[in-house]
Design a protein around this motif. Structure first.
Motif, short mmCIF file in Angstrom:
data_model
loop_
_atom_site.label_atom_id
_atom_site.label_comp_id
_atom_site.label_asym_id
_atom_site.label_seq_id
_atom_site.Cartn_x
_atom_site.Cartn_y
_atom_site.Cartn_z
N ARG A 51 0.86 -1.18 0.00
CA ARG A 51 0.00 0.00 0.00
C ARG A 51 0.89 1.23 0.00
O ARG A 51 1.81 1.32 0.80
CB ARG A 51 -0.89 0.02 1.24
CG ARG A 51 -1.94 -1.06 1.26
CD ARG A 51 -2.80 -0.90 2.52
NE ARG A 51 -3.78 -1.95 2.62
CZ ARG A 51 -3.66 -3.01 3.41
NH1 ARG A 51 -2.60 -3.16 4.18
NH2 ARG A 51 -4.62 -3.92 3.45
N LEU A 52 0.61 2.16 -0.89
CA LEU A 52 1.43 3.35 -1.03
C LEU A 52 0.57 4.60 -0.90
O LEU A 52 -0.56 4.63 -1.40
CB LEU A 52 2.11 3.36 -2.41
CG LEU A 52 3.04 2.19 -2.69
CD1 LEU A 52 3.16 1.94 -4.17
CD2 LEU A 52 4.39 2.47 -2.08
N GLY A 53 1.09 5.60 -0.23
CA GLY A 53 0.38 6.87 -0.11
C GLY A 53 0.58 7.73 -1.35
O GLY A 53 1.30 7.37 -2.28
N ALA A 54 -0.07 8.87 -1.36
CA ALA A 54 0.09 9.81 -2.47
C ALA A 54 1.50 10.37 -2.48
O ALA A 54 2.13 10.56 -1.43
CB ALA A 54 -0.92 10.95 -2.32
N ASP A 55 2.03 10.62 -3.66
CA ASP A 55 3.35 11.21 -3.87
C ASP A 55 4.50 10.36 -3.33
O ASP A 55 5.55 10.89 -2.98
CB ASP A 55 3.42 12.63 -3.29
CG ASP A 55 2.38 13.55 -3.90
OD1 ASP A 55 2.25 13.52 -5.14
OD2 ASP A 55 1.70 14.27 -3.16
N GLU A 56 4.31 9.05 -3.30
CA GLU A 56 5.40 8.15 -2.89
C GLU A 56 6.12 7.65 -4.13
O GLU A 56 5.50 7.33 -5.14
CB GLU A 56 4.86 6.95 -2.11
CG GLU A 56 4.62 7.23 -0.67
CD GLU A 56 4.45 5.96 0.14
OE1 GLU A 56 5.38 5.11 0.14
OE2 GLU A 56 3.39 5.82 0.76
N VAL A 115 6.08 7.27 -9.66
CA VAL A 115 5.61 8.00 -8.48
C VAL A 115 4.09 7.93 -8.42
O VAL A 115 3.42 8.10 -9.45
CB VAL A 115 6.06 9.48 -8.54
CG1 VAL A 115 5.55 10.26 -7.35
CG2 VAL A 115 7.58 9.56 -8.63
N THR A 116 3.54 7.70 -7.23
CA THR A 116 2.09 7.68 -7.06
C THR A 116 1.55 9.10 -7.05
O THR A 116 2.22 10.03 -6.62
CB THR A 116 1.69 6.98 -5.75
OG1 THR A 116 2.21 7.73 -4.65
CG2 THR A 116 2.20 5.56 -5.68
N THR A 117 0.32 9.25 -7.52
CA THR A 117 -0.36 10.54 -7.46
C THR A 117 -1.48 10.52 -6.43
O THR A 117 -2.07 11.56 -6.14
CB THR A 117 -0.96 10.93 -8.82
OG1 THR A 117 -1.90 9.94 -9.22
CG2 THR A 117 0.14 11.08 -9.87
N ARG A 118 -1.78 9.35 -5.89
CA ARG A 118 -2.84 9.16 -4.90
C ARG A 118 -2.56 7.86 -4.18
O ARG A 118 -1.75 7.06 -4.64
CB ARG A 118 -4.19 9.13 -5.59
CG ARG A 118 -4.27 7.97 -6.59
CD ARG A 118 -5.49 7.97 -7.43
NE ARG A 118 -6.62 7.48 -6.68
CZ ARG A 118 -7.85 7.47 -7.15
NH1 ARG A 118 -8.11 7.94 -8.34
NH2 ARG A 118 -8.83 7.00 -6.42
N PRO A 119 -3.21 7.60 -3.06
CA PRO A 119 -3.03 6.30 -2.40
C PRO A 119 -3.38 5.17 -3.37
O PRO A 119 -4.36 5.28 -4.12
CB PRO A 119 -3.99 6.36 -1.23
CG PRO A 119 -4.14 7.81 -0.93
CD PRO A 119 -4.10 8.47 -2.28
N THR A 120 -2.57 4.14 -3.38
CA THR A 120 -2.78 3.04 -4.31
C THR A 120 -2.28 1.74 -3.70
O THR A 120 -1.51 1.75 -2.74
CB THR A 120 -2.08 3.33 -5.66
OG1 THR A 120 -2.47 2.35 -6.61
CG2 THR A 120 -0.58 3.36 -5.54
N ALA A 121 -2.71 0.63 -4.27
CA ALA A 121 -2.28 -0.69 -3.82
C ALA A 121 -1.67 -1.43 -5.01
O ALA A 121 -2.07 -1.22 -6.15
CB ALA A 121 -3.46 -1.48 -3.26
#
Length: 144
Positions: A51-56, A115-121
């Motif tokens: 699970r990743l948060g935004a901007d990770e 890079v993530t732009t929002r929380p994602t799995a």
């Protein structure tokens, strides 16, 4: 079966998301859906939920490959360095996007940053598990 999307992009909603949810979605989308059930299940058993948060940053250009990532949610940017050294977005991904294979098969470092732009799995298969699976499972991928 329900299409899995984090509607509001909230971390709270993502925390409820399970490995089974991700495995079910990715089993029906993309290259995994075309494999025999036994091979698909073996691949999924080798994965772990991330699970990743935004901007990770998932990985940076130049990183050593660490396996494959299969993303369940939209909201990833693929970045390349521009002429001025600043990162330039070249692609936004869709649900069911897998990445990491080019660095693995070329045995070179990553060519882009993700890079993530929002929380994602995502489901992640480590480099070692991937190597083992490619050697044992017949399918659309061969390793030489």
């Amino acid at each position: 079966m329900q299409e899995i999307i984090v509607r509001d992009g909230s971390q709270d909603e993502l925390e409820k998301f399970t490995f089974e949810d991700a495995a079910d979605f990715l089993s029906r989308k993309g290259w995994l859906s075309g494999l025999p059930a036994s091979s698909r299940n073996e691949i999924l058993e080798a994965c772990r939920l991330v699970r990743l948060g935004a901007d990770e940053t998932v990985y940076h250009m130049g990183d050593v490959a660490d396996g494959l990532y299969g993303f369940v949610h939209p909201g990833l940017q693929i970045l390349l360095p521009g002429e001025d050294g600043e990162a330039v977005m070249v692609h936004k991904t869709e649900p069911g996007f897998w990445t990491g294979d080019s660095a693995y098969f070329s045995q070179k470092t990553r060519l882009v940053s993700l890079v993530t732009t929002r929380p994602t799995a995502a489901l992640h298969i480590t480099q070692a598990r991937l190597r083992d699976l490619i050697e044992r499972i017949p399918g659309p991928v061969s390793y030489t």
